[in-house]
Write an enzyme that holds these catalytic residues in place. Structure first.
Site, PDB file in Angstrom:
ATOM      1  N   GLY A   1       0.822  -1.207   0.000  1.00 36.57           N
ATOM      2  CA  GLY A   1       0.000   0.000   0.000  1.00 36.57           C
ATOM      3  C   GLY A   1       0.857   1.258   0.000  1.00 36.57           C
ATOM      4  O   GLY A   1       1.935   1.312  -0.610  1.00 36.57           O
ATOM      5  N   SER A   2       0.423   2.266   0.742  1.00 40.27           N
ATOM      6  CA  SER A   2       1.002   3.605   0.606  1.00 40.27           C
ATOM      7  C   SER A   2       2.439   3.732   1.091  1.00 40.27           C
ATOM      8  O   SER A   2       3.127   4.693   0.712  1.00 40.27           O
ATOM      9  CB  SER A   2       0.123   4.619   1.342  1.00 40.27           C
ATOM     10  OG  SER A   2      -1.141   4.719   0.718  1.00 40.27           O
TER      11      SER A   2
END
Length: 554
Positions: A284-285
């Site tokens: 993810g981020s």
């Protein structure tokens, strides 16, 4: 000749014949079968037993015992020699802490010449068994592993088998160093099975000690923080890695739930997994830092480059949205990273293009083991550009469509923190008193790029920059890092209810000496966002570790 004389003569003749037969039989036995019978007698009276070598100790970086071996004994039976199996089982059961029925099953097997009753019992217990003097019950020398710190670093240390061989963890990967050489002892018994003498044929040897990079006190605090995460968010599992980013020495590597090495029989094999090296997930981020790193190195953007960002962006058949709804905005690259904009990260990734994006993420070590020399280290999954679909470059820049391990993320962020050098993480300081080999690091980006990226990552923890982890702080220290919240793939599709929450951060931001990676698998209670679940755990660990390690405020 009288009848009596005749009878005496016949008896004498019979005696002579029988005596001749005995002499002939004895001569035949001596000449023909003497060797075999002598060997049988020797075998019945002489027994050679293995004396196991003692494994070396596993110590923390300060010399604190984590795993040590001590003398023990194995209790065994020669069942056909045990006169009263029921009484023997009844007497031994409370001493060996075993069910009476289990012992009786072994002792009542009158056809057996050998049976284990209990392995690796401590010496006081062995002495109690010896004092009973139950005929047919005996002891063999052995050794057993004990863990003075209990559950501490259980998955990292690993487990050993009944033959003192390493099975998991460092016990397995460092088995050649830790394992001692077995010896042999000869025991001579009389016809009743009682011991007459014992002689050492070959002495057992002791393995070498292993000193780890792990700090026991910091490990304990890291595990305490993870236990709080476990209680609060009820995840499937969690891991945290604390590292010196300048040397890549691992100061703690913790897992939740923990395992007790003394209770392996009742432990689920899945709980033995060291998540730090064996858990793969879509980051993810947190991965956006590497998207930006590649674009900076290619000269495509600067921290001040502005992107006009719509609320969503469509890449072929996929629409990329933000974590929270917003309107049209213009953000700099620094703001895109601080606020973790998905649309912004995709636009930066599109500037790079597939070939260059692939080059940079592989340069940071993704898709390959880190070289930490821990058994069964996963390599993650990075698909090659020739397998990209139309929407791939909408996924990869935001950390979807590929998988990593926590230790890969720790190593990658350490390269940012230390000025651009990627080094294999280290778990072992010395083997047998000699410094362990250390692989060389390699430069993966310029110091100028690393410094720019580090300054941007400070914004993630800054309220003024709108950072996603602005609630996390440690008094006196400037922090840098990145949050991550990723949907898990379940049955081939992204789940709307299962997530991985993560945070990677370091301090002090301008001269990093501490790096912490926290990954929480599928929190099921409360929030699932990295900013709420993993970032506060980073803060708690850093709050203890920075002063504990003597790192001055900056």
């Amino acid at each position: 000749m009288t009848l009596i004389d005749r009878r005496l003569g016949l008896l004498f003749a019979a005696f002579v014949v029988l005596f001749g037969i005995v002499i002939a039989r004895a001569a035949w036995v001596q000449a023909v079968r003497g060797g075999d019978l002598s060997a049988d007698a020797q075998g019945q009276q002489t027994e050679t037993v293995v004396v196991p070598g003692v494994r070396g100790a596993i110590l923390d970086r300060n010399g604190k015992d984590l795993a040590v071996s001590e003398d023990a004994a194995t209790v065994f039976a020669t069942p056909y020699q045990v006169k009263d199996p029921e009484a023997a089982a009844r007497t031994l059961a409370p001493i060996l802490d075993l069910p009476e029925e289990e012992l009786l099953k072994t002792l009542a097997d009158r056809e057996s010449g050998f049976g284990y009753l209990a392995r690796k019992v401590d010496l006081p217990t062995a002495d109690r068994v010896r004092e009973l003097k139950i005929h047919g019950i005996d002891l063999l020398p052995d050794s057993r592993r004990v863990y003075p710190q209990g559950e501490l670093a259980g998955q990292v240390i690993g487990a050993i088998g009944t033959e003192n061989q390493g099975l998991t963890g460092l016990e397995a990967s460092e088995d050649d160093v830790l394992r001692g050489g077995n010896g042999e002892r000869q025991i001579v018994r009389d016809g009743f099975g009682d011991e007459l003498e014992r002689d050492t044929i070959e002495g057992a040897t002791q393995g070498k000690d292993l000193r780890l990079t792990i700090d026991g006190d910091l490990q304990a605090e890291t595990e305490r923080v993870l236990a709080d995460v476990g209680r609060t968010f009820k995840p499937d599992g969690a891991t945290a890695i604390v590292m010196d980013p300048q040397t890549s020495e691992v100061l703690s590597m913790a897992n939740w739930p923990p395992v007790d090495p003394d209770e392996l029989e009742s432990t689920d094999p899945d709980d033995l997994l060291n998540m730090a090296t064996g858990f793969t997930y879509e980051p993810g981020s947190t991965f956006k830092a590497f998207t930006v790193a590649g674009a900076l190195e290619e000269g495509l953007v600067t921290p001040q480059t502005v992107f006009d960002l719509p609320p969503t962006i469509r890449i072929y058949d996929r629409t990329i949205e933000e974590a929270h709804e917003r309107g049209y905005v213009s953000l700099t690259v620094a703001q895109i990273l601080a606020q973790s904009s998905n649309v912004g990260a995709v636009k930066i990734g599109l500037e790079l293009g597939g070939e260059r994006f692939d080059h940079w993420i592989r340069r940071f070590g993704f898709g390959e083991p880190t070289g930490i020399e821990f058994p069964a280290e996963e390599r993650g999954i990075v698909i090659p550009p020739e397998e990209y679909s139309g929407s791939t470059m909408g996924n990869l820049p935001i950390g979807q469509g590929l998988s990593v391990t926590p230790v890969q993320m720790a190593a990658g962020f350490a390269a940012i923190a230390n000025g651009g050098i990627l080094r294999p993480p280290r778990l072992v300081l010395s083997e047998g008193g000699e410094p362990a080999d250390q692989a060389d690091g390699r430069r993966v980006m310029s110091r100028a790029t690393a410094d720019k990226l580090s300054q941007m990552l400070e914004g993630v923890l800054s309220e003024a920059a709108g950072g996603t982890a602005s609630d996390v702080s440690v008094s006196g220290y400037t922090l840098a890092g990145k949050t991550g919240t990723a949907q898990k793939v379940v049955d081939g599709t992204y789940s709307d209810s299962e997530f991985v929450a993560s945070f990677v951060g370091y301090a002090p931001a301008e001269n990093p000496q501490l790096l912490v990676t926290v990954v929480v698998d599928n929190p099921t209670q409360g929030s699932y966002y990295g900013a709420d679940v993993a970032a506060p755990a980073f803060g708690e660990i850093a709050k203890f570790a920075l002063p504990y390690l003597g790192i001055p405020p900056q």
